[in-house]
Each structure stands twice: as structure tokens, then as C-alpha cells.
Write a protein that holds these residues in place. Structure first.
Motif, PDB file in Angstrom:
ATOM      1  N   UNK A 113      -4.475  -0.066  -8.117  1.00 34.38           N
ATOM      2  CA  UNK A 113      -3.615  -0.366  -6.980  1.00 34.38           C
ATOM      3  C   UNK A 113      -2.761  -1.581  -7.319  1.00 34.38           C
ATOM      4  N   UNK A 114      -1.569  -1.604  -6.788  1.00 29.66           N
ATOM      5  CA  UNK A 114      -0.698  -2.768  -6.939  1.00 29.66           C
ATOM      6  C   UNK A 114      -1.375  -3.951  -6.239  1.00 29.66           C
ATOM      7  N   UNK A 116      -0.280  -6.196  -4.412  1.00 31.14           N
ATOM      8  CA  UNK A 116       0.159  -6.341  -3.015  1.00 31.14           C
ATOM      9  C   UNK A 116      -0.599  -5.355  -2.122  1.00 31.14           C
ATOM     10  N   UNK A 117      -0.814  -4.149  -2.661  1.00 31.71           N
ATOM     11  CA  UNK A 117      -1.572  -3.148  -1.911  1.00 31.71           C
ATOM     12  C   UNK A 117      -2.999  -3.639  -1.675  1.00 31.71           C
ATOM     13  N   UNK A 121      -4.634  -4.147   1.875  1.00 30.20           N
ATOM     14  CA  UNK A 121      -5.891  -3.481   2.225  1.00 30.20           C
ATOM     15  C   UNK A 121      -6.917  -4.491   2.726  1.00 30.20           C
ATOM     16  N   UNK A 211       6.958  -3.839   4.937  1.00 35.50           N
ATOM     17  CA  UNK A 211       7.963  -4.464   4.078  1.00 35.50           C
ATOM     18  C   UNK A 211       9.030  -5.131   4.928  1.00 35.50           C
ATOM     19  N   UNK A 226       6.435  -8.395   1.561  1.00 34.59           N
ATOM     20  CA  UNK A 226       5.541  -7.781   2.545  1.00 34.59           C
ATOM     21  C   UNK A 226       4.986  -8.828   3.505  1.00 34.59           C
ATOM     22  N   UNK A 346       7.314  -7.496  -8.662  1.00 36.39           N
ATOM     23  CA  UNK A 346       8.347  -6.468  -8.609  1.00 36.39           C
ATOM     24  C   UNK A 346       8.831  -6.043  -9.991  1.00 36.39           C
ATOM     25  N   UNK A 353      -0.194  -5.026 -13.903  1.00 37.40           N
ATOM     26  CA  UNK A 353      -0.766  -4.157 -12.870  1.00 37.40           C
ATOM     27  C   UNK A 353      -2.195  -3.758 -13.203  1.00 37.40           C
TER      28      UNK A 353
ATOM     29  N   UNK B 488      -8.060   5.106   7.801  1.00 34.63           N
ATOM     30  CA  UNK B 488      -7.161   4.491   6.834  1.00 34.63           C
ATOM     31  C   UNK B 488      -6.448   5.564   6.040  1.00 34.63           C
ATOM     32  N   UNK B 496      -4.149   6.720  -7.140  1.00 29.12           N
ATOM     33  CA  UNK B 496      -4.563   5.747  -8.149  1.00 29.12           C
ATOM     34  C   UNK B 496      -5.867   6.189  -8.815  1.00 29.12           C
ATOM     35  N   UNK B 501      -0.959   4.097 -12.128  1.00 26.72           N
ATOM     36  CA  UNK B 501      -0.781   2.705 -11.723  1.00 26.72           C
ATOM     37  C   UNK B 501       0.213   2.654 -10.574  1.00 26.72           C
ATOM     38  N   UNK B 502      -0.169   1.981  -9.523  1.00 28.50           N
ATOM     39  CA  UNK B 502       0.749   1.867  -8.383  1.00 28.50           C
ATOM     40  C   UNK B 502       1.807   0.809  -8.670  1.00 28.50           C
ATOM     41  N   UNK B 504       5.474  -1.148  -7.049  1.00 27.48           N
ATOM     42  CA  UNK B 504       6.265  -1.407  -5.848  1.00 27.48           C
ATOM     43  C   UNK B 504       7.669  -1.731  -6.319  1.00 27.48           C
ATOM     44  N   UNK B 506      12.016  -2.072  -5.437  1.00 25.13           N
ATOM     45  CA  UNK B 506      12.917  -2.416  -4.347  1.00 25.13           C
ATOM     46  C   UNK B 506      13.438  -1.163  -3.644  1.00 25.13           C
TER      47      UNK B 506
END
Lengths: 360, 785
Positions: A113-114, A116-117, A121, A211, A226, A346, A353, B488, B496, B501-502, B504, B506
Motif C-alpha cells: 500500500x502507498x 499515504x493509504x 487506513x 484529496x 490528503x 508523489x 513504496x 471498509x 495490493x 504496488x499502490x 498516488x 496527481x
């Protein structure tokens, strides 16, 4: 020599020969061959027994007993040798099957997961556990929801500080300009309206992740980032409640008891308003480069929801009160994980990651 | 805003240290961004008495001094200045001292004469920008004392970030008022002494037609001024406060603005023509501002004009032509109250921010308009001579913001703050300028004219919160709301888990990128004020963002990537616009490196398709992948739309080679997207009893025409095999040697099972025959011999 003695002799020598052969067997296959050879239907023992018919009837039981004893002795010997060979064979097999357990395992590509995610969470989970319902809202907003309903009128200096992105090709109700929301606070308005339409009156408690956009792009600003907006409206909600929720959530998020400090501040949509600092998580409040020596790090803005905001959705501010706060997710993740640069989020470098995506 | 400690002390006799003051300011709601100590560095500079002065034997412009600094022996110092004489007291930087300009004093030899220190000018001590000679100290300066202590040079400057609601604190007195109230100290009186006016000087003729936007306007003439530099102390104060000294007139006005919060303006009276009027601008009227900009004004803008032209944009900036210069002798001073909303709107329209506009748009104290006029007149005539005429006053300051009060309940404030409101807090509020009248639970608060930000009980509640201190408010958890917790959304987590890989990226992309996967149909949403062309449009496809991320990583020695993103895409619609929640995938290159147990392999269509099938099955859904050669940006023959039931919910395929190349990617790139908003709710898994009787598996291998769809084949198997069939799949696929040209060998493995009995040979034979017949009938396919 009588027939019977001759027969006994043959059996005795057969037994001696067989026992010697068994002892010399090298593996279970060879031993199985010997078992067939001596004890099989057409084996050596059977061959000997063919002579029994020639004996006098009185002698037959005698020799019969003798034969059985021989057979028994051979069978016992065979089992013993077989057990011994089986142990050897297993040991040999185990040795042959030895592997290098230090070779890497077979893995399918592992995702992540990123960060930020992960932050979103964790944050939403904490608030869910505290009884806040999750709500989302549009990123393309009108001026009413992003500003006016939040008590930020057009000529307000705070409005200019928002570095708003406006959209060219869209028009909202009454021809008002459309924009990219500059904060998640408009979800307050939308969620309160929706909630009131459903259930008539407070209490309501909402956590709204999403966002947001600001026309500002440099080392410490990203045009997209975010936020999580949290608010609660009920009878007698107080600033003390706000402090309680902040204390609980910040300690839960940072997984340790953190010191918090509220500083009076100004936001158009809350009154009183407070900026919230936490004791620096890097130097435990002693003062370091990150907290600029102050021992405190600013993490979010908060306050009691302004009566004008409640009024804009038709909640009676005489009867109900509420608190609200909004926090930057990237900032929270940077503080928790020690990430030094906002731009990393970003750039999406897979090395970053993969490393940051692992739990903890 | 920068406020020197010494300036604060002119308004309140603070006794605590600058650091303590900084903490108090923060507690009162004034963010301290920093505390600078501009003159802390002056150490080792002592008061010296010049005992003798003789010319340097070898240099015309140098002198040799004997300077008594209170030690046994006077110091021999070589000095280049000319303004000192025997008996003068001057600052002497002794050996080892460091000066604010960075100079470190060492023993030196100048043209053969040894110098044991340096006599200092004001600029060398950091008191002025430049200086003509040494700073001559008063005759009673104690010889030998530290100059820093004697001149009280130790200074701190608070760099404050004043919140937009506190216009009253954009000046030293406002901040001093808060500190004084908090500390229980009195606030010094403002010097309100009247100056003598000269009856021969006519009061300026002023007419105000825009009374709404300018309810109070005051003007006065001062004649016979000699403009000079402002005094050193004022220049030093202005510089510490972050303003540059300009000339005496301007500096006095800046000083008063910083001190009391009232912005004023001075016009050169000899450059004005006729009467002054405060009016609405005419559409298209010209205005040449002091900052060099030439504006075409709009009707409605508030202007100050003379008979000929606009001389100021009200409350924002004066004109170049009417400004005060060094040659000015006669001025017209302006002090006014301009309506905040008007100033705010105008300065936004012209992006013209000034110190004055910042204060007017936050609201100045109407009561200060007249006081500031008196103070400015007094300071100017005292410093620069001249005499002042009577004041012309238009409007009544007492009508603005006066007589306002709020009635509230103490108990309610206590409930909303979660803390008791002690009576002692009332005294602090009173010192802050409020009139407080508490009668049991009832609280009547009169609001001072400078507090534009206070009008409702919640504002009073905020004042009490500041006074009591946020630290004194307890932290209490509120009662738990009873809500039905939301399920959720696991979309991204499941993706994932599939090895992706997640990322983000723009939400905005370039218009060129927009056109890669979406045709120009006029439905784009563009930004009015983008950061750059590369971020000028709201994305309608998530794929350009993923391709950019892939490029970034492949350029950094990655042999392949598997990426997934959850985000929105944006498009205009008939009803307005739509934000679509989207999941998007990208796979390219070697997603696994060479391993001891397997070789690296390039990702292909089926890697990505498998990931999507798994992802869909986790939501209880099955997708049908229908070949579609017409998806923009994808390669024909390797692209498909994804149907869930009858809904087209996504697409998948190989990115067109030219597009991939444009992102510097050589390897095949596969992308997919699913519209989450169109995804139906999946079926909940229902309990089915486990089979008691064994299943039977059979294989059949057929020759099909090369382009036969395996989906169609399996569907035909499923409908033709009879009701015992539980599963059928392709287990082998082969074309080449042994298979005729144009044909393909396909192995089908099917499973039969009955819930009530064990199957027999006849059962499986029957199913086989049925399948063989169906393949022949539907595809003309025969068993491979």
C-alpha cells in the motif's frame, strides 16, 4: 538315516543357509527376493515339504511341528533384518533429500500500500473505533461549500490564503465558479445536510478522508495532498471533548502517549479555534532541528464549529454544539515514519513504496 | 509582523525575558515564528574617554588616540574618524570583541602605529545603516561600562504571524494591550497632547461622496516643512520592524502605523490641484500608483482624487505624482477609516498589497483616526518644522463599531469550553478593553471599537478560553456515538495483495496526455490557474499517470513494475460534471527477476488479466473479457472491454507501442481500469454442502480453427455436457509441428460430479460423447488423433 531325520537335516541346513542369506541382504528389494526364495509359495521351504508325503503318517505331525518352527524362525529373522534395512533406507533417503534451506523461498511479487493509504487506513480506523462514521465528498466543489457555508465570505482575507485552483469549463448553481476543494471541510456541510435529511437531528460524528488541492508547489507544498476531517455535533459538545479526542487519537496514531498543546488561533469556521502541537516525536520535546528547537510540532487545526456553519445547514446552535478538526495525512505519515521530503509521496519510486509499504 | 521588545516596553513595563514573552504570546494566540536578537552580539564594547588626540605621523586622515576605558592604562588607538575631540566619550571595541557586522577586533598596526582596539560608529554597532563618524556618547556615560548595557542595546524582535481576525494586533500597541492585560500591568497612555494650529493655514476642502466605503476622512495641511531623514532611533526601530526608512515624512507615518495601527498618507500639497474628493472611480479611469504600476480602474473602486486625477486608491496606495519627496515643503495629511470589504476586494482585483491595505482590510480602530492625526502632526512639526492648519473632518468615527455588546450566559460558555469561568477572568477581559458586567449567570460584554472580530457569544467564549489558557481546559472523551460501522472498502487492499504496488499520482495531467486515451470531445475539465502546462487538465484516464510512474522507475534500473492506483477521473457531463472512482493497473517488463527456481519473464496480457480476475472474484464478481479493437490508445488484438453482467465496467489491454515509446518504455505495457462506481455489489458467499461422492475428471483434446475464442468453446462445453458437469477449463494449448496450418490443438479438462451418487463409466462416456458432438456441431472441431 531315516526319512524323517534326513528331512530334519535338510530343514536345518536350509534354515542355516537362509539366515546367512538374510544377514547378507543389502537392501529391502534383495530381502524381498530372499523372502520369496525361501518362504514363497514356490520357495525352498515348500520344496522341502513336498517330501513330507513320503513319511509315515505317525511321523508327519512331528515333522510338521519342526517345519513350523523353521518357518517361524525364518519369519522372525526376516522381520528383524527388514526393520534394520528400513531404518538404513530411510536414513539414506533423508540424506539424499537434503536441501539448502537458506535458498530464498518462492515468492510471488509482493505488493504494498502507498504510505499515504496506510496513514489514511490507520487514521480512519482509529476514528471508526471511536464511533465516527466515514464520509466522502466531491473533489470538484463550488464556492458555497468550500467557502461561504464555512463562514469564509468572498472578501475574507482567509479566502485569499487558500491558493485555490479554479476550473475553466464548469459552472455551479447560480453560475458560481467551480474549484478543486482546498480542504476536506466542505464534507462537514455535505455530511451534515445528508445526515439531517436522514435522521432529523444530531448527534452525528463523522470522519472524512480525501484529496485536497492548493495552487502551491515547492519543496514543502504539493498541489495535491490528503486530509482527514473529523467533526462531531451533539448537545453540550465542548472544547474539553475536543481535547479528549485529540489526546486519544494522537496517542493512538503515534502508538505512544504524546503530549499535546493547543494554541489559540483563528479559522473562520471554528470559534474558538486552536492549532494543535504535539511534543516533538523526534527529540521527545527536548528541541531538535525538526521542531526548530521548540520541542513542539504543529500537526493540525481545530476548534468548536462556528455557529454560522451550523446555521448554514439548519442546525440550531443554541441547542447543539460541535467540534471539528482537519489534519494533513502526508504530514502525519512523515512524522510517524521519519520521511523527510513531501515530494517522495508523489514521485512513486518503487524502492520507496516497497520499503514504506511493509506493515510497521 | 516584527515587533521589537524595546518598542513593546514603551507601551507596557514588561519585566519578563523575551523568551517568556514569546511563550505568553503563543498562549494568547499570537504565533511567534521566531525571536531574533539583532544586537545581542555587542559585547566587549566599552565607554571610552578620549584623553588625547594627535595626528598620525604618517597619515593625514588618521589620528592617534589615548582612550581611558577605566583600566590602569589608557589604550592607544588609531582612528580614521574626524568628528571626535579630547574629552569625548565614545564606544571602544576592545581586542576580542565581535561587532554585529561580523568584524572581530584584533590588535593591529596601521602605518606603523599599534592600535589596541577600535572606536565605533552607530553603523558599526548595528544602530544605523550608515554613519558619518563615531558615535559620541553623552558626557555622563560611565567610563569603562559596557556600551551594550549602557545603551540598553540588548534587543529582541518577535516575528509574529497575526491571524487575519486580529487587525487590532497589527501594531505594537495592540500586542502590548494583550500582554499587559494578561500580566495585570497597566497600558501606558498615548500622548494625546494637542498641538497649536496656525489659523492662517486653510483646512483642506474635502468632499466625501462614497460615505459607505469611507465613513470617516480627516485631512490637514502642514506648511513650511523641511524634509530630512528621520532620527536614528526611529530608523533603527523601523528597520527592526522590517521596514526601510525612506524620508522623514514617510517614516513618521510608518512609525505611527506600526505603533498605533492607523495607516495614514501624506500628499505633496503643491502637487495637488483643487479640492480633494473621496468618491467612486469612473470606469476606465487612469491611476499611476506609487509602485510604478498604471491601472485602469473600475467603477466602484474607492478613490481619493483632486480636481484633475486620482491621487490614491483608498486605503491601498497613493499616486506617484502626488507623493512626498525630499523637496516637499507643504503637505496634506490624511487619516481615515476605509471599509474593510472594499479595501479587500480592490486589492484583490489589482493584486496590490500594502502595509496600509493589510490593516484596513482587517479593520482599524475608528477611534484611532483622530489620535493618529494628532500624533503625526506633533512628531512632524517637532522634527521637521512647519506649522499645521485646522483639521477637516468628514464623517463621525463614533458611529463606527460603537456601542456594540453581547449578552451571554456564563454557564453556557462554561459548558462549551468544558471548564468553569472564574470571576478573575473578567478583570483580564476588562484590561483587554471590554466592558464586562456579570450578574449571576448573565454576562453583558461591551465590545471595544478596535475588536471587529467580536460580535457573538462564541467570540466571548474564545476570549475566555485565551484568558483561562487552553492548557487549563481538561481533556475529556465525549460519549461514544452509536453508529453502524461502515464496511471498509477493500478495493485497493485486495489489489495490493495481488502483488501490485499502490501509487498516488496527481489528478491533473497535460492536455497532450489527456489525448492519449481520450478523444477530443469538448468534455475535458481544465484548470483556470494551473501550476504548469504539464498539470493543466483534470485527468479523464488514470493511465497517463501510471505510465509516468512506470517511466520514472524504469529509468531507475527497475526491470519491470506492477502498479495499481485508486483515484478519481473527471469529466463534463450533460448535468455538469462527474467524478468517477477508478481502479487502474499497469504491468510492464520483468515483474520478477531471475531466480534459482525460475527464469525472469516479461509480463503479458494474461498476467494482468489473472490479477483482475482474482480481484473481481474477491468481490464476488466474474468478469467477461470481450475482445475490443477500438479502445483508444490500446493495441488492436490485445485489448478487451470487461463486462460484469451486462455492464461495461472496465477495459484492459496492451498500450499502443508508439505511446509506450513516448514514455521511453520498450517492453510491452499492459494497463487496465475498472469503474468502481459501475461495479455491482457482488454475491455474498452462501453455504453449499460439501460433496459426499467423488468427482470424475476427463481430458479431451480437439483441433479447432486458430481464431476460435476459448470463452466460446468453454461455454459450448458447459451447455453441451449435461447437468453433471461442474467445471471445464483449457489445460493445454498448442500450435505447430503435428498440428495442421490454421488449426490449434486445445486440451479441455472437465469435471463431473453428482451430489447423490458415485458416477459410473457410463456417466463419463456419455458426457464425453456429448462434448465431442457439441464441439463438432458448434465449431466443426474434431478430436485430435
Amino acid at each position: 538315516m531315516s526319512e524323517i531325520d534326513a528331512l530334519k537335516d535338510r530343514l536345518e541346513s536350509l534354515q542355516a543357509e537362509a539366515l546367512a542369506a538374510f544377514a547378507g541382504a543389502e537392501d529391502l528389494n534383495g530381502l524381498q527376493g530372499l523372502r520369496v526364495h525361501y518362504l514363497g509359495k514356490k520357495g525352498a521351504l515348500t520344496e522341502v515339504l513336498k517330501g513330507v508325503g513320503k513319511l509315515a503318517p505317525a511321523d508327519r505331525p512331528v515333522i510338521g511341528k519342526f517345519v513350523n518352527q523353521t518357518k517361524q524362525a525364518l519369519a522372525v529373522a526376516l522381520d528383524a533384518v527388514e526393520a534394520e534395512l528400513a531404518v538404513k533406507a530411510k536414513a539414506a533417503r533423508i540424506e539424499a533429500e537434503r536441501i539448502d534451506v537458506t535458498l530464498s523461498g518462492r515468492k510471488s511479487g509482493s505488493g504494498a500500500l502507498h504510505p499515504v493509504q496506510n496513514g489514511l487506513d490507520e487514521l480512519t480506523a482509529i476514528f471508526s473505533q471511536m464511533g465516527f462514521a466515514v464520509a466522502e465528498g466531491p473533489e470538484i466543489e463550488d464556492e458555497f461549500h468550500n467557502f461561504d457555508a464555512l463562514n469564509i465570505p468572498a472578501e475574507h482575507p482567509a479566502r485569499a490564503m487558500h491558493d485555490t485552483f479554479f476550473l475553466k469549463d464548469l459552472q455551479g448553481d447560480d453560475g458560481q465558479p467551480m474549484l478543486l476543494r482546498t480542504h476536506t471541510s466542505p464534507v462537514q456541510i455535505r455530511a451534515m445536510k445528508r445526515f439531517l435529511a436522514e435522521s432529523g437531528e444530531p448527534p452525528l460524528a463523522v470522519v472524512a478522508p480525501g484529496r485536497v488541492y492548493r495552487c502551491d508547489y515547492d519543496v514543502t507544498h504539493s498541489p495535491m495532498f490528503h486530509q482527514v476531517e473529523v467533526f462531531k455535533v451533539d448537545r453540550d459538545v465542548s472544547l474539553a471533548h475536543l481535547k479528549g479526542v485529540l489526546q486519544h487519537f494522537l496517542s493512538a496514531y503515534f502508538e505512544k502517549e504524546v503530549a499535546i498543546r493547543l494554541r489559540p488561533h483563528y479559522f473562520p469556521f471554528t470559534e474558538p479555534s486552536a492549532e494543535v502541537d504535539i511534543g516533538c516525536v523526534f527529540c521527545a520535546g527536548k528541541g531538535c532541528r525538526i521542531c526548530k528547537g521548540s520541542g513542539w510540532i504543529e500537526v493540525l487545526g481545530s476548534g468548536m464549529i462556528h455557529p454560522n456553519v451550523l446555521k448554514s445547514v439548519g442546525i440550531d446552535s443554541e441547542e447543539f454544539s460541535g467540534f471539528a478538526f482537519g489534519l494533513g495525512v502526508e504530514r502525519m505519515v512523515m512524522l510517524k515514519k521519519g520521511i523527510p521530503d513531501l515530494r517522495l509521496f508523489f514521485e512513486n519510486d518503487v524502492r520507496f513504496l516497497s520499503r514504506m509499504g511493509v506493515a510497521k | 509582523m516584527k515587533i521589537p521588545f524595546s518598542w513593546l516596553k514603551k507601551h507596557v513595563a514588561l519585566t519578563t525575558t523575551p523568551n517568556q514573552i514569546a511563550d505568553d504570546l503563543v498562549r494568547l494566540g499570537h504565533e511567534v515564528e521566531g525571536v531574533e536578537t539583532p544586537r545581542a552580539a555587542v559585547k566587549g564594547v566599552r565607554v571610552g574617554l578620549i584623553e588625547s588626540k594627535i595626528p598620525h605621523p604618517d597619515a593625514d586622515k588618521l589620528s592617534l588616540l589615548k582612550v581611558n576605558i577605566g583600566e590602569a592604562e589608557p589604550l592607544g588607538i588609531v582612528c580614521g574618524a574626524a568628528n571626535m575631540a579630547e574629552g569625548d566619550r565614545v564606544p571602544v571595541a576592545t581586542i576580542g570583541a565581535s561587532l554585529p557586522n561580523g568584524l572581530k577586533i584584533k590588535k593591529g598596526k596601521i602605518r606603523g602605529e599599534v592600535s589596541f582596539g577600535m572606536c565605533c560608529s552607530e553603523s558599526e554597532l548595528g544602530l544605523a545603516e550608515d554613519a558619518a563618524g563615531l558615535l559620541i556618547l553623552p558626557a555622563d556615560a560611565p567610563v569603562g561600562a559596557e556600551v551594550g548595557d549602557y545603551l540598553e542595546l540588548e534587543e529582541a524582535v518577535f516575528d509574529l504571524s497575526i491571524t487575519p481576525n486580529r487587525g487590532d494586533c497589527m501594531n505594537v500597541r495592540g500586542i502590548a494591550r494583550d500582554l499587559a492585560a494578561d500580566a495585570g500591568l497597566p497600558l501606558a497612555d498615548i500622548d494625546k497632547s494637542m498641538i497649536e494650529t496656525n489659523g492662517d493655514i486653510a483646512a483642506p476642502a474635502v468632499s466625501v461622496t462614497a460615505e459607505q466605503d469611507c465613513p470617516v476622512y480627516m485631512a490637514r495641511s502642514i506648511q513650511g516643512i523641511t524634509v530630512a531623514d528621520s532620527p536614528a532611533w526611529m530608523q533603527a526601530a523601523l528597520m527592526m520592524a522590517g521596514m526601510r526608512p525612506i524620508n522623514g515624512i514617510v517614516d513618521v507615518l510608518s512609525y505611527i502605523m506600526l505603533d498605533l495601527g492607523q495607516p495614514m498618507h501624506a500628499f505633496d500639497a503643491d502637487r495637488l490641484a483643487g479640492n480633494i474628493s473621496i468618491r467612486s472611480a469612473r470606469d476606465g479611469e487612469d491611476f499611476a500608483a506609487l509602485d510604478g504600476r498604471e491601472l485602469k480602474l473600475n467603477a466602484g473602486d474607492l478613490v481619493v482624487s483632486d480636481a484633475d486625477s486620482v491621487i490614491a486608491l483608498g486605503g491601498i496606495m497613493g499616486s506617484e505624482a502626488s507623493g512626498v519627496t525630499g523637496a516637499t515643503t507643504n503637505i496634506v495629511l490624511e487619516s481615515a477609516f476605509f471599509r474593510p470589504a472594499r479595501v479587500s476586494e480592490t486589492r484583490r482585483i489589482y493584486a496590490m498589497v500594502s502595509e496600509a491595505s493589510m490593516r484596513f482590510e482587517r479593520g482599524v480602530d475608528p477611534a484611532m483616526v483622530a489620535i493618529a492625526m494628532q500624533r503625526a502632526t506633533a512628531m512632524m512639526t517637532e522634527l521637521f518644522g512647519g506649522s499645521a492648519g485646522e483639521i477637516t473632518l468628514c464623517g463621525d468615527a463614533d458611529t463606527i463599531n460603537s456601542g456594540r455588546s453581547v449578552r451571554c450566559q456564563v454557564s453556557r460558555i462554561a459548558t462549551r469550553l468544558g471548564v468553569d469561568i472564574p470571576v478573575a477572568a473578567d478583570a483580564v477581559l476588562t484590561r483587554m478593553g471590554f466592558g464586562v458586567n456579570r450578574h449571576e449567570d448573565r454576562l453583558d460584554v461591551a465590545i471595544p471599537s478596535f475588536r471587529h472580530d467580536v460580535s457573538i457569544p462564541e467570540d466571548i467564549s474564545e476570549e475566555y478560553a485565551r484568558i483561562i489558557g487552553f492548557d487549563a481546559i481538561p481533556a475529556v472523551l465525549p460519549p461514544l456515538s452509536t453508529i453502524r460501522p461502515d464496511q471498509q472498502d477493500r478495493s485497493i487492499h485486495d489489489a495490493v495483495a495481488g502483488g501490485f504496488l499502490q501509487v498516488v499520482s496527481y489528478a491533473f495531467i497535460s492536455s497532450d496526455e489527456q489525448r492519449l486515451f481520450v478523444a477530443a470531445d469538448g468534455l475535458d475539465i481544465a484548470l483556470q490557474n494551473p501550476i504548469s502546462d504539464a498539470m493543466s487538465m483534470m485527468r479523464r484516464s488514470p493511465w497517463p499517470g501510471l505510465l509516468s510512474v512506470a517511466r520514472h522507475n524504469l529509468n531507475r534500473q527497475q526491470s519491470g513494475v506492477a502498479l495499481v492506483e485508486q483515484g478519481r477521473t473527471y469529466v463534463q457531463t450533460v448535468a455538469g460534471h462527474d467524478e468517477t472512482n477508478t481502479m487502474a493497473w499497469l504491468m510492464t517488463g520483468q515483474t520478477q527477476q531471475d531466480q534459482w527456481h525460475c527464469a525472469a519473464r516479461q509480463a503479458d496480457f494474461f498476467d494482468l488479466k489473472g490479477a483482475l480476475e482474482t480481484w473481481l472474484s474477491l468481490r464476488g464478481l466474474t468478469g467477461r473479457f470481450i475482445a475490443d479493437d477500438a479502445i483508444q490508445g490500446l493495441q488492436a488484438g490485445q485489448s478487451a472491454k470487461i463486462l460484469i453482467g451486462r455492464t461495461e465496467a472496465g477495459r484492459i489491454g496492451r498500450v499502443d507501442g508508439d505511446i509506450a515509446a513516448a514514455f521511453d518504455i520498450d517492453a510491452p505495457v499492459f494497463v487496465a481500469e475498472i469503474n468502481l462506481d459501475k461495479l455491482p455489489a457482488g454475491k455474498q458467499a452462501k453455504f453449499v454442502p460439501l460433496p459426499e461422492f467423488p468427482a470424475v475428471e476427463r481430458d479431451l483434446v480437439f483441433l479447432f480453427d486458430r481464431n476460435t475464442s476459448s470463452d466460446a468453446i468453454l461455454n459450448a462445453v458447459k451447455s453441451g455436457a449435461g447437468k453433471l458437469l461442474t467445471d471445464a477449463r483449457i489445460f493445454d494449448l498448442y500450435a505447430g509441428k503435428g498440428v495442421p496450418e490454421g488449426k490449434i490443438s486445445l486440451g479441455i479438462r472437465f469435471t463431473l460430479q453428482d451430489a447423490k451418487r458415485t458416477l459410473t463409466q457410463e456417466d463419463s462416456d456419455a458426457a464425453s460423447s456429448a462434448i465431442i458432438a457439441a464441439m463438432d456441431k458448434r465449431f466443426g472441431a474434431s478430436l485430435r488423433g
